[in-house]
Design a protein around this motif. Structure first.
Motif, PDB file in Angstrom:
ATOM      1  N   SER A  42     -22.863  39.016 -40.783  1.00 39.72           N
ATOM      2  CA  SER A  42     -23.300  39.187 -39.388  1.00 39.72           C
ATOM      3  C   SER A  42     -22.617  38.172 -38.479  1.00 39.72           C
ATOM      4  CB  SER A  42     -24.816  39.034 -39.273  1.00 39.72           C
ATOM      5  OG  SER A  42     -25.466  40.062 -39.972  1.00 39.72           O
ATOM      6  N   PHE A  43     -22.526  36.926 -38.931  1.00 36.53           N
ATOM      7  CA  PHE A  43     -21.835  35.907 -38.147  1.00 36.53           C
ATOM      8  C   PHE A  43     -20.382  36.306 -37.919  1.00 36.53           C
ATOM      9  CE2 PHE A  43     -18.987  32.279 -37.995  1.00 36.53           C
ATOM     10  CZ  PHE A  43     -19.457  31.639 -36.856  1.00 36.53           C
ATOM     11  N   ALA A  44     -19.702  36.715 -38.978  1.00 33.78           N
ATOM     12  CA  ALA A  44     -18.288  37.081 -38.872  1.00 33.78           C
ATOM     13  C   ALA A  44     -18.103  38.261 -37.920  1.00 33.78           C
ATOM     14  CB  ALA A  44     -17.727  37.411 -40.252  1.00 33.78           C
ATOM     15  N   ARG A  45     -18.976  39.254 -38.031  1.00 35.26           N
ATOM     16  CA  ARG A  45     -18.870  40.429 -37.149  1.00 35.26           C
ATOM     17  C   ARG A  45     -19.102  40.061 -35.685  1.00 35.26           C
ATOM     18  NH1 ARG A  45     -21.763  44.701 -41.235  1.00 35.26           N
ATOM     19  NH2 ARG A  45     -19.828  45.418 -42.194  1.00 35.26           N
ATOM     20  N   GLY A  46     -19.913  39.058 -35.435  1.00 33.21           N
ATOM     21  CA  GLY A  46     -20.218  38.654 -34.072  1.00 33.21           C
ATOM     22  C   GLY A  46     -19.237  37.671 -33.465  1.00 33.21           C
ATOM     23  N   ALA A  50      -9.999  35.865 -32.541  1.00 38.09           N
ATOM     24  CA  ALA A  50      -9.218  34.625 -32.429  1.00 38.09           C
ATOM     25  C   ALA A  50     -10.034  33.434 -31.940  1.00 38.09           C
ATOM     26  CB  ALA A  50      -8.001  34.847 -31.524  1.00 38.09           C
ATOM     27  N   SER A  51     -11.319  33.387 -32.292  1.00 37.39           N
ATOM     28  CA  SER A  51     -12.194  32.326 -31.792  1.00 37.39           C
ATOM     29  C   SER A  51     -12.419  31.183 -32.783  1.00 37.39           C
ATOM     30  CB  SER A  51     -13.553  32.908 -31.404  1.00 37.39           C
ATOM     31  OG  SER A  51     -14.203  33.459 -32.554  1.00 37.39           O
ATOM     32  N   LEU A  52     -11.959  31.328 -34.002  1.00 34.66           N
ATOM     33  CA  LEU A  52     -12.184  30.313 -35.031  1.00 34.66           C
ATOM     34  C   LEU A  52     -10.855  29.715 -35.456  1.00 34.66           C
ATOM     35  CD1 LEU A  52     -14.670  32.384 -37.237  1.00 34.66           C
ATOM     36  CD2 LEU A  52     -15.252  30.713 -35.462  1.00 34.66           C
ATOM     37  N   ASP A  53     -10.786  28.393 -35.517  1.00 36.30           N
ATOM     38  CA  ASP A  53      -9.534  27.787 -35.962  1.00 36.30           C
ATOM     39  C   ASP A  53      -9.565  27.414 -37.435  1.00 36.30           C
ATOM     40  OD1 ASP A  53     -11.241  25.644 -35.641  1.00 36.30           O
ATOM     41  OD2 ASP A  53      -9.804  24.397 -34.572  1.00 36.30           O
ATOM     42  N   ARG A  54     -10.731  27.146 -37.978  1.00 36.51           N
ATOM     43  CA  ARG A  54     -10.872  26.813 -39.387  1.00 36.51           C
ATOM     44  C   ARG A  54     -12.150  27.458 -39.907  1.00 36.51           C
ATOM     45  NH1 ARG A  54      -6.663  25.145 -37.970  1.00 36.51           N
ATOM     46  NH2 ARG A  54      -5.671  23.140 -38.338  1.00 36.51           N
ATOM     47  N   VAL A  55     -12.079  27.991 -41.125  1.00 42.82           N
ATOM     48  CA  VAL A  55     -13.252  28.577 -41.777  1.00 42.82           C
ATOM     49  C   VAL A  55     -13.283  28.060 -43.203  1.00 42.82           C
ATOM     50  CG1 VAL A  55     -14.356  30.699 -42.578  1.00 42.82           C
ATOM     51  CG2 VAL A  55     -13.205  30.668 -40.361  1.00 42.82           C
ATOM     52  N   LEU A  56     -14.419  27.539 -43.604  1.00 47.47           N
ATOM     53  CA  LEU A  56     -14.638  27.104 -44.980  1.00 47.47           C
ATOM     54  C   LEU A  56     -15.814  27.894 -45.526  1.00 47.47           C
ATOM     55  CD1 LEU A  56     -14.346  25.205 -47.459  1.00 47.47           C
ATOM     56  CD2 LEU A  56     -15.890  23.617 -46.256  1.00 47.47           C
ATOM     57  N   ARG A  77     -10.805  37.141 -40.814  1.00 48.03           N
ATOM     58  CA  ARG A  77      -9.366  37.184 -40.513  1.00 48.03           C
ATOM     59  C   ARG A  77      -9.157  37.588 -39.053  1.00 48.03           C
ATOM     60  NH1 ARG A  77      -7.365  41.231 -43.926  1.00 48.03           N
ATOM     61  NH2 ARG A  77      -8.318  39.932 -45.477  1.00 48.03           N
ATOM     62  N   ARG A  78      -9.929  38.577 -38.586  1.00 50.59           N
ATOM     63  CA  ARG A  78      -9.843  39.006 -37.190  1.00 50.59           C
ATOM     64  C   ARG A  78     -10.239  37.879 -36.245  1.00 50.59           C
ATOM     65  NH1 ARG A  78     -13.577  39.594 -33.957  1.00 50.59           N
ATOM     66  NH2 ARG A  78     -15.201  39.731 -35.531  1.00 50.59           N
ATOM     67  N   ALA A  79     -11.241  37.109 -36.636  1.00 54.95           N
ATOM     68  CA  ALA A  79     -11.768  36.046 -35.782  1.00 54.95           C
ATOM     69  C   ALA A  79     -10.940  34.764 -35.826  1.00 54.95           C
ATOM     70  CB  ALA A  79     -13.219  35.739 -36.162  1.00 54.95           C
ATOM     71  N   LEU A  80     -10.041  34.651 -36.806  1.00 57.18           N
ATOM     72  CA  LEU A  80      -9.201  33.454 -36.873  1.00 57.18           C
ATOM     73  C   LEU A  80      -8.177  33.447 -35.744  1.00 57.18           C
ATOM     74  CD1 LEU A  80      -8.375  32.926 -40.646  1.00 57.18           C
ATOM     75  CD2 LEU A  80      -9.567  31.332 -39.139  1.00 57.18           C
ATOM     76  N   ALA A  81      -8.049  32.308 -35.111  1.00 57.76           N
ATOM     77  CA  ALA A  81      -7.029  32.122 -34.084  1.00 57.76           C
ATOM     78  C   ALA A  81      -5.658  32.100 -34.751  1.00 57.76           C
ATOM     79  CB  ALA A  81      -7.276  30.808 -33.337  1.00 57.76           C
ATOM     80  N   PRO A  82      -4.603  32.404 -34.006  1.00 55.99           N
ATOM     81  CA  PRO A  82      -3.260  32.288 -34.571  1.00 55.99           C
ATOM     82  C   PRO A  82      -3.058  30.884 -35.164  1.00 55.99           C
ATOM     83  CG  PRO A  82      -3.165  33.385 -32.451  1.00 55.99           C
ATOM     84  CD  PRO A  82      -4.584  32.881 -32.618  1.00 55.99           C
ATOM     85  N   GLY A  83      -2.569  30.838 -36.379  1.00 58.51           N
ATOM     86  CA  GLY A  83      -2.386  29.565 -37.071  1.00 58.51           C
ATOM     87  C   GLY A  83      -3.653  29.050 -37.728  1.00 58.51           C
ATOM     88  N   GLY A  84      -4.764  29.773 -37.572  1.00 53.72           N
ATOM     89  CA  GLY A  84      -6.027  29.358 -38.182  1.00 53.72           C
ATOM     90  C   GLY A  84      -5.966  29.450 -39.694  1.00 53.72           C
ATOM     91  N   ARG A  85      -6.876  28.760 -40.336  1.00 52.04           N
ATOM     92  CA  ARG A  85      -6.899  28.710 -41.797  1.00 52.04           C
ATOM     93  C   ARG A  85      -8.303  29.028 -42.305  1.00 52.04           C
ATOM     94  NH1 ARG A  85      -1.704  28.441 -42.486  1.00 52.04           N
ATOM     95  NH2 ARG A  85      -0.679  26.502 -42.041  1.00 52.04           N
ATOM     96  N   MET A  86      -8.343  29.707 -43.455  1.00 50.24           N
ATOM     97  CA  MET A  86      -9.605  29.965 -44.133  1.00 50.24           C
ATOM     98  C   MET A  86      -9.470  29.487 -45.569  1.00 50.24           C
ATOM     99  SD  MET A  86     -11.955  33.409 -44.539  1.00 50.24           S
ATOM    100  CE  MET A  86     -10.648  34.461 -45.103  1.00 50.24           C
ATOM    101  N   LEU A  87     -10.445  28.739 -46.026  1.00 48.60           N
ATOM    102  CA  LEU A  87     -10.467  28.228 -47.386  1.00 48.60           C
ATOM    103  C   LEU A  87     -11.742  28.710 -48.056  1.00 48.60           C
ATOM    104  CD1 LEU A  87      -9.397  26.317 -49.649  1.00 48.60           C
ATOM    105  CD2 LEU A  87     -10.711  24.490 -48.536  1.00 48.60           C
ATOM    106  N   VAL A  88     -11.598  29.296 -49.229  1.00 44.49           N
ATOM    107  CA  VAL A  88     -12.738  29.755 -50.015  1.00 44.49           C
ATOM    108  C   VAL A  88     -12.851  28.853 -51.234  1.00 44.49           C
ATOM    109  CG1 VAL A  88     -13.784  31.669 -51.271  1.00 44.49           C
ATOM    110  CG2 VAL A  88     -12.391  32.117 -49.233  1.00 44.49           C
TER     111      VAL A  88
END
Length: 119
Positions: A42-46, A50-56, A77-88
């Motif tokens: 729900s958080f991700a869908r909302g 491109a509003s998030l720069d880092r996601v853990l 992935r949709r919410a990551l800003a250009p150059g943003g990173r996601m770490l799982v």
């Protein structure tokens, strides 16, 4: 407490957000974080594009079924800003921790296989 400490040590300029569907877990988040009472999908869908720069995602991926995990990743992935990173970050299926045998069996029974997280 992990997110607050990570943010402090990394000297981030905005408060890390802790997202959890459990108010009790959010109460344990410690100082220096923004608490968001929501499930991860729900958080991700909302989240705006491109509003998030880092996601853990720390030790949460195993709580999702295959379809919801794929949807959550796509939305993040949709919410990551250009150059943003996601770490799982997740624990191995069969950890080499000093669990007693019964705890190890319960852990193993509730963890999806590695293929759950990879293509």
């Amino acid at each position: 407490r992990f997110a607050g400490e990570l943010g402090r040590r990394a000297r981030v300029t905005t408060k890390p957000r802790c997202v959890d569907p459990s108010a009790a877990m959010l109460a344990e988040a410690g100082a220096g974080v923004e608490r968001v009472l929501a499930d991860g999908l729900s958080f991700a869908r909302g989240a705006p594009d491109a509003s998030l720069d880092r996601v853990l995602l720390k030790e949460v991926a195993h709580h999702f079924g295959d379809d919801d995990l794929a949807a959550c990743f796509a939305e993040l992935r949709r919410a990551l800003a250009p150059g943003g990173r996601m770490l799982v970050v997740t624990r191995p299926h069969d950890p080499d921790y000093p669990f007693f045998d019964a705890a190890r069996a319960v852990w193993r029974a509730h963890q999806p296989p590695a293929e759950h997280f990879t293509d």
